[in-house]
Write an enzyme that holds these catalytic residues in place. Sequence first.
Site, PDB file in Angstrom:
ATOM      1  CE  LYS A  65      -0.153  -0.415   5.004  1.00  0.00           C
ATOM      2  NZ  LYS A  65      -0.945  -0.727   6.192  1.00  0.00           N
ATOM      3  CE1 TYR A 275      11.561  31.799   2.128  1.00  0.00           C
ATOM      4  CE2 TYR A 275      11.856  29.417   2.056  1.00  0.00           C
ATOM      5  CZ  TYR A 275      11.486  30.596   1.439  1.00  0.00           C
ATOM      6  OH  TYR A 275      11.055  30.593   0.145  1.00  0.00           O
TER       7      TYR A 275
END
Length: 373
Positions: A65, A275
């Site tokens: 999955k 940042y």
Amino acid sequence: MWRGGACLRARRVILKKSMPETADSSPSLNVPDALRLRIDRDALSHNWRLLDEMSGAAQAGAAVKADAYGLGAELAVQVLRDAGTQQFFVAHWREIPPLLAHIPASAIAVLHGPANSAQAEYARAIGARPVINSLHQARLWQAAGGGTCALMIDTGMNRLGVEPALVTAPEIAALKPDLVLSHLASADEDVPQTAAQLSLFRAASAEFPNARRSLANSAGIALGPDYAFDLTRPGLALYGGTPRAELAGLIRQVAVPQVEVLQIRQLAAGDKVGYNAIFTAPHALKAATVAIGYADGFLRSRGPGGGLLHQGVALPIIGRVSMDMVVVDCSMADDLHEGDWLDVPFDLPRIAEASTLTQYELLTTLGRRFTRV
Ligand SMILES: *Cc1c(COP(=O)(O)O)cnc(C)c1O
């Protein structure tokens, strides 16, 4: 096999309809990458064979999955199939089509089961095995015509599955599942819940003497033969994760992300990086900007304190992780140049501990920009 040529050709046909021909549509042109995920096929088959052996008389299946936990389900099912895996588990119906080129639909069980009649009809049409999780799903499956199915019994996780008290309901009895499952909530810890789930599963699954039984995930396999029953369902450990100490040193690392250096610059004492300028150079240093960021699953919590590897030497991350880039201090790497590649540490248990992310999250958040090689 690399199919980039075919992809480009297919894309060219589509592009032609709406756009003028561009150089990029040339069928012979390789698309350059700056982010690679090296998948070690031998390690993946080794891990499956190890887990299959540890499962004793039971057979190991494979949870593929979420795109085989982010590593690429198409590649994973081919390697696992060649290693001997016969039963594959996905969560969503949408996950089936890409796998059908490599394994038959009958080898795929869908853990979420049919939530509506369209899903039940889809399962019937392609011949995939639904995992029935509720009386509602049982009715939908029967209404669609029924047939081979698995039954999930909830033994205390209260997430998905039929409660033990309901396995004798007529809707469930009518299903005749040939595989009965339950899922362990805490097998990666040593807690009484696990043994309680085992005895509930033994009792509830006894209603289905003709069905094969399956309880253990990766961590459950490490708990020994009591938990193995007929089929085990490893996921994490196939892909290099180590959910329990018993597996340490046995499971091999499967995925190694690698990233290209975009720019190298000299910083002076006092220069700030990234940042919000959370890093200020304490002295002159050399900094390399590389092409991986949180959009690639390199989340912010892997920032300061973490590092990238140059020939095995860790280059510390400085400043905040951006969406597409991260900066490392490469003062100690004299021979590092723009365009070179760095390894992203991916020893799952170690990185999980250092980053506060789980091994599952580290794998499944790997983004879509990696070239899988
Ligand atoms: C995901 C999943 C697995 C695999 O679990 P791991 O902990 O990754 O080994 C097995 N069974 C079910 C029902 C699952 O949802």
